[in-house]
Design a protein around this motif. Sequence first.
Motif, PDB file in Angstrom:
ATOM      1  N   ASP A 105       0.825  -1.208   0.000  1.00 40.01           N
ATOM      2  CA  ASP A 105       0.000   0.000   0.000  1.00 40.01           C
ATOM      3  C   ASP A 105       0.859   1.257   0.000  1.00 40.01           C
ATOM      4  O   ASP A 105       0.568   2.225  -0.705  1.00 40.01           O
ATOM      5  N   SER A 109       0.983   4.129  -2.928  1.00 39.46           N
ATOM      6  CA  SER A 109       0.762   5.578  -2.731  1.00 39.46           C
ATOM      7  C   SER A 109       1.983   6.348  -3.182  1.00 39.46           C
ATOM      8  O   SER A 109       1.852   7.443  -3.750  1.00 39.46           O
ATOM      9  N   LYS A 112       1.784   6.609  -6.853  1.00 41.24           N
ATOM     10  CA  LYS A 112       0.717   7.536  -7.243  1.00 41.24           C
ATOM     11  C   LYS A 112       1.178   8.990  -7.082  1.00 41.24           C
ATOM     12  O   LYS A 112       0.863   9.854  -7.901  1.00 41.24           O
ATOM     13  N   ARG A 400      -5.532  -4.861  -5.542  1.00 42.96           N
ATOM     14  CA  ARG A 400      -5.747  -3.495  -5.036  1.00 42.96           C
ATOM     15  C   ARG A 400      -5.613  -2.525  -6.197  1.00 42.96           C
ATOM     16  O   ARG A 400      -4.560  -2.460  -6.833  1.00 42.96           O
ATOM     17  N   THR A 402      -5.850   1.393  -7.669  1.00 39.81           N
ATOM     18  CA  THR A 402      -5.870   2.831  -7.391  1.00 39.81           C
ATOM     19  C   THR A 402      -6.030   3.544  -8.715  1.00 39.81           C
ATOM     20  O   THR A 402      -5.337   3.203  -9.680  1.00 39.81           O
ATOM     21  N   SER A 403      -6.913   4.537  -8.733  1.00 41.77           N
ATOM     22  CA  SER A 403      -7.036   5.329  -9.949  1.00 41.77           C
ATOM     23  C   SER A 403      -6.472   6.708  -9.690  1.00 41.77           C
ATOM     24  O   SER A 403      -6.786   7.336  -8.683  1.00 41.77           O
ATOM     25  N   ASN A 406      -9.338   9.049  -9.543  1.00 43.27           N
ATOM     26  CA  ASN A 406     -10.467   8.615  -8.718  1.00 43.27           C
ATOM     27  C   ASN A 406     -11.701   8.248  -9.535  1.00 43.27           C
ATOM     28  O   ASN A 406     -12.830   8.396  -9.088  1.00 43.27           O
ATOM     29  N   LEU A 445      -2.028   0.663 -10.577  1.00 44.25           N
ATOM     30  CA  LEU A 445      -2.280   2.103 -10.666  1.00 44.25           C
ATOM     31  C   LEU A 445      -2.775   2.384 -12.078  1.00 44.25           C
ATOM     32  O   LEU A 445      -2.078   2.125 -13.054  1.00 44.25           O
TER      33      LEU A 445
END
Length: 447
Positions: A105, A109, A112, A400, A402-403, A406, A445
């Motif tokens: 995680d 991040s 990202k 998992r 992530t965009s 969003n 991602l």
Amino acid sequence: MKYYRFKQEGRMNCDVRVFATRDLYNQIEKTALKQLFNAASLPGVVGVIGLPDIHQGYGLPIGGVMCSSLKKGVISPGAVGFDINCGVRLLVAGLRLEDIIDKLDDIMSGLKNEIPAGLGVNSTLTFTDQQFERVVEEGLPFLITRLGYGQTIDIAACEENGHLKGADLTGVSKKAINRGKKQLGTLGSGNHFLEIQVIDKVYNHNSGLEEGQISIMIHTGSRGFGHQIAEDYINIAKKRAKKYNFDFPTKNLASFPINSPEGEDYYRAMACAANFAFANRQILTHFVRQVINHFIPGTFITVYYDLAHNICKKEIHQINGKKKALLVHRKGATKLSPDGIALVPGSMGTDSYIVRPKNQEALKAAFESVSHGAGRKMGRRQARKKLSYREHLKSLGEVRVTSATNDNLLDESPLAYKDISEVIRSLKETGLAEPVVRLKPLAVLKG
Ligand code: 5GP
Ligand code: MN
Ligand code: MN
């Protein structure tokens, strides 16, 4: 070797071959087949094929290959498409699942934060005019040895050594250059992704990979730079149609005679965009190395392979038993050399594969090309309308996601793509390729 053959007829200049199992063949839209027949009708086109993931595209279908004679054929900006050298790169880390799972995680991040993503989003890096010119004309060797983005061993792991020759910025518009300079080092939006995977199954031990090892897959292309070049030259081609007496079977297959001044300009500009895309994937690799090493110091990350799936290249292939110099346009299709490998991504919720040639005769008949992915089952709009968010989340399992924007990503749902195992089965059955390694997604991602 197994394929569906459509004999040359009417305006077509050659046969069309479609490589697919019966199941996938039955799913192919009529419009995609029509696009293949149209491609076969362009002057000097000597070979057209469709791959197991074929679906309707702009001009040439995605999963389509069009070969034209280097002497008297065409070069088609429409057949290459808008994201010139969109492609996939696979990195392999000196890490095992248990080394990374607790930090996943944080790493996502970190990625990202570090990697600009989303539609039209700009880079955090700046390049002088001269640096930009040399990056797009000289590709990875310049970017790595002169600007320090990576290691020289990365170069040999890339198709064309990350440098498509013949690139020249003189035929590229100011507008394209301005868009490009701002976007070198960005992921882009939609289908583009960066994915952390675990090597789930090794079918062939010559791969040098081990089950449980961590890999990272990057999918992006030439961003606004390639898009602008494509748009500029498609417009020029439409305007010049009269001059060259072209009666395009469809306007989206806009083309030039290969040896015309405009055709040569397009090739040089297309090669700039191809080099931009190699550089873009290299810069993202640099970010991945930084972020992972921030959380897990001392991690060695190598480039395993990098290959294009929207490009045209000069290659030698056999036509009716004779060797011929051709311009091979691959749209949503990748090159698989007789002694090489190719990367076949699935979707953000399903496996991806590394494949190698199975039957050399079949591969030859496909002009050394294989599928570039699972391919879409639903269009974007259709997916957004038809799929429920609950079904979508379920299809992701434990992956998992992530965009960067969003977005709810329904149009990128695994449910919007064809079944990758069916595509791999199709590659095996048609003799084109067989799996070497299977990669399982852990975290993605999305742009
Ligand atoms: P493109 O969108 O460039 O035509 O195709 C890229 C291919 O990548 C698609 O056909 C699809 O099979 C695959 N793909 C799309 N999104 C993802 C993702 O998030 N992860 C993986 N592993 N593959 C994806
Ligand atoms: Mn793309
Ligand atoms: Mn792509």
